[in-house]
Design a protein around this motif. Sequence first.
Motif, PDB file in Angstrom:
ATOM      1  N   GLU A 318       0.837  -1.195   0.000  1.00 32.94           N
ATOM      2  CA  GLU A 318       0.000   0.000   0.000  1.00 32.94           C
ATOM      3  C   GLU A 318       0.875   1.250   0.000  1.00 32.94           C
ATOM      4  N   GLY A 319       0.362   2.307  -0.586  1.00 34.49           N
ATOM      5  CA  GLY A 319       1.027   3.599  -0.477  1.00 34.49           C
ATOM      6  C   GLY A 319       2.316   3.684  -1.263  1.00 34.49           C
ATOM      7  N   ALA A 320       3.239   4.510  -0.768  1.00 35.30           N
ATOM      8  CA  ALA A 320       4.420   4.868  -1.539  1.00 35.30           C
ATOM      9  C   ALA A 320       5.698   4.486  -0.817  1.00 35.30           C
TER      10      ALA A 320
ATOM     11  N   TYR B 207       4.018  10.565  -7.231  1.00 35.10           N
ATOM     12  CA  TYR B 207       4.084   9.108  -7.038  1.00 35.10           C
ATOM     13  C   TYR B 207       2.722   8.511  -7.371  1.00 35.10           C
ATOM     14  N   ASP B 209       0.385   4.852  -8.172  1.00 42.22           N
ATOM     15  CA  ASP B 209       0.185   3.415  -8.272  1.00 42.22           C
ATOM     16  C   ASP B 209      -0.724   3.224  -9.487  1.00 42.22           C
ATOM     17  N   LYS B 331       4.347   0.777  -9.313  1.00 40.85           N
ATOM     18  CA  LYS B 331       4.534   2.059  -8.649  1.00 40.85           C
ATOM     19  C   LYS B 331       5.430   2.876  -9.575  1.00 40.85           C
ATOM     20  N   SER B 333       7.090   6.727 -10.161  1.00 34.77           N
ATOM     21  CA  SER B 333       7.270   8.053  -9.575  1.00 34.77           C
ATOM     22  C   SER B 333       8.104   8.933 -10.482  1.00 34.77           C
ATOM     23  N   THR B 366      -3.943   5.552  -8.805  1.00 39.48           N
ATOM     24  CA  THR B 366      -4.003   6.181  -7.488  1.00 39.48           C
ATOM     25  C   THR B 366      -2.767   7.046  -7.315  1.00 39.48           C
ATOM     26  N   GLU B 367      -2.969   8.266  -6.828  1.00 40.99           N
ATOM     27  CA  GLU B 367      -1.814   9.137  -6.614  1.00 40.99           C
ATOM     28  C   GLU B 367      -1.430   9.114  -5.142  1.00 40.99           C
ATOM     29  N   HIS B 368      -0.129   9.057  -4.879  1.00 40.54           N
ATOM     30  CA  HIS B 368       0.367   9.042  -3.497  1.00 40.54           C
ATOM     31  C   HIS B 368       1.366  10.176  -3.307  1.00 40.54           C
ATOM     32  N   GLY B 369       0.923  11.396  -3.353  1.00 46.51           N
ATOM     33  CA  GLY B 369       1.835  12.486  -3.004  1.00 46.51           C
ATOM     34  C   GLY B 369       2.268  13.295  -4.195  1.00 46.51           C
TER      35      GLY B 369
END
Lengths: 463, 463
Positions: A318-320, B207, B209, B331, B333, B366-369
Amino acid sequence: MPTPLDQLNANRDAAVDRLTALLRIPSVSTDPAYASDVNAAADWVADHLRASGLDARIMPTAGHPVVYAATTDDQVTNPDAPRLLFYGHYDVQPPDPIDKWTTPPFEPTVRDGSLYARGASDDKGQIMCFLEALRAYHDAAPGSASKLPCHVTVLIEGEEECGSVNLPAFIEQYEDLLRADVAVVSDTSMWDAHTPAITYALRGLLYFDIQLHGPSRDLHSGVYGGTIPNPATILTQVLGNLFDENHRVTIPGYYDHVQPLTDDERQLWQRLAFNERNYLNAIGLAQGFGETGYTTLERRWSRPACDINGLYGGYGGEGAKTVIPSFAGAKVSFRLAADQQPDHIADAFNQWLNDQPTHGLTWKITEHGRAYPAAVPTDSPWIAAASKAIEHAAGRPPVLVREGATIPVIGDFKRLLDLDSLLIGFGLNGDNIHSPDEHLGLDRFHLGCQTHAALLQQIANTP
Amino acid sequence: MPTPLDQLNANRDAAVDRLTALLRIPSVSTDPAYASDVNAAADWVADHLRASGLDARIMPTAGHPVVYAATTDDQVTNPDAPRLLFYGHYDVQPPDPIDKWTTPPFEPTVRDGSLYARGASDDKGQIMCFLEALRAYHDAAPGSASKLPCHVTVLIEGEEECGSVNLPAFIEQYEDLLRADVAVVSDTSMWDAHTPAITYALRGLLYFDIQLHGPSRDLHSGVYGGTIPNPATILTQVLGNLFDENHRVTIPGYYDHVQPLTDDERQLWQRLAFNERNYLNAIGLAQGFGETGYTTLERRWSRPACDINGLYGGYGGEGAKTVIPSFAGAKVSFRLAADQQPDHIADAFNQWLNDQPTHGLTWKITEHGRAYPAAVPTDSPWIAAASKAIEHAAGRPPVLVREGATIPVIGDFKRLLDLDSLLIGFGLNGDNIHSPDEHLGLDRFHLGCQTHAALLQQIANTP
């Protein structure tokens, strides 16, 4: 005295109970954590054969053992009758993802007339069709009157789901124990829920784990990003080169030996009225995709395929996490069409990988199985005998089909024992084999038991 | 009356003792088990500020609290002097793997002139340089004579090691409390053990996903191989299109706003004599790789990067599993170079993904930041002031460097407060931050204390 078919009809529930007992054993062959369960499944199968009057043996290999049994002359009505070699496997695929199962994979459950469990269709449910047929001959006749109409050799292995890697050596070593007139393999499908089928050709398989290795540890992608070859990035570039714009594999020589599809086959297959929409709807897709110039059924039955079966490396949670992974890997497999040579394709793929630009990264390539494609003549007396047995049990004749999947032993039987195989199976594409909620319709299980009982008689009658 | 620098020189051991006390508190922000320790560290920092004469406050956020303090006019020699906003963080990374530490991570130990503990370099050792400078002004002058040469606002957060997720909202909410003329951030490195540095630019970060979804379940690759779009295969084809043959990102407009590297910077960086061989050897690589036309240092400091940080989907375990995965993901980035706009790049990447042929498969993105890049002018009076302060304390001028990594707060200060940052740090790449045996040389700690003391004076003198 009841006939074997009467015996099967009268004891359906007991047969289902025995299948259920076998399905409870999580004999996942690819994962060492299940090693003792794999052995337990072999023992269970041997015990079942012994209860059917056969002298079953557990025979070791370099991997999981083979269960073996063979009739002696005094166990057969006519000692000069042909010998049928029955092949199947008692191991199963891993059950992952477990949370997608409606009921647990190793707690067999009947819903809507189907038995749900890992291995229900592939292949425990199918080997039990044959083993219950043998048992019915034994149970229908008391004591020494129990005889089979033809010779039978049983070979049930425990490594089919991890590539049958030790089976070719076993066949070579025990060639004399395995001599037979025809092989019968029950690991395929019916054409549809109402139409039995005999499968006369299968694709082969090559399976690789390819890893691209780079930095000695995972790196901070801010500090190092853009300055070094990222194994995950380069791996996708290499794999992105694997197909051209017609979705044909770009490995030089890949299509060199593929047996061309004949006009006769194309016409026969058109008459089967394959329902592509149902095929795709059942798996949640609106459109197919593949090599230009072929229909979906032609691609599946007669053309080679290449698939990425898995991708891994770096952070997948999950996440980064801002890492550059020290390595990345893929599972890459090839389904080989009739007459493609596994050795040739394996060499060509290795060469192709080594010709790809990797900017200083290095390959670690592991092979997991090499299986020959197979195709048998459609005009043989064995296919005629099987057709009669199927018509007797099912009330309608089978259709002749191919399959896209692989049963490595078919090619090995041909290559090592010069033995043709009959592929008579009772699965359906909707059985979710290798997926959650694998199942087998109990009506098909019973049809399989009856068909194999009738087949033994038809084989006995084959000149 | 001693000067603040005299005061620091005379009390080095006491400053090390105070740093040691702070390092004993295991303020691991990402793990709820340490929540009370995180609060204890915030209290400790606030107490230290109070002991330096400042009215420190613990200010709650949706996560861990911020320690805040600001001078009033009567605490400053010249109330019209500029205001410096100091930023740092009192939280630390988890200490795992604990068994790889020579001495326990929260029992600070001096060996060979360095202090070993989690947080020694990142970032407790660095914030204490600044906090000891403040204290030195207070302790050097008795009672009401204690004044600072310029205004100071202190913002020390407790969530940097878990993404500073609540900091932007805090900055927006307390905009008025955070107004300043320049920010000073002490969370970067020296150029080498003998050469202090001012970092004037950082890369930003986006970042994602990205998942490509297809069949409703994992499929048997024999039955379906070659007839449907395989998400893992198509994902590699898409990602394989992400770079051209010069390893430039192919997303349209990706380089549109990248601040060009100037000839002056190129020449300055050549004079730094970056040792590329050491840089690569340390991570087990023989060669670098990146965008054509730039050196390794130029790629790292001034060019955007795109990395695949992880690949997943299908089977990634030991051995073989012949599935076509129902989905596959990566992932991905982007490290953004100065003047690249995160919003623009995020939109362009989404558009690019949607323009790729996926043959009926669908994206789940999904964006993480989203962190802005930052670059401050090198000819500003603040950099001149910082250079003088460093030269005064270190006896040699700093070099001007950039960094490839991201400190999100720098972009937030610029965007939300229109505030430029000076990055003056005393870490070294060999300090093992985020790893076992993290440490900080005590000579560098002392140099940091002296530099910040001198900096306050130089800021006061800046017109």
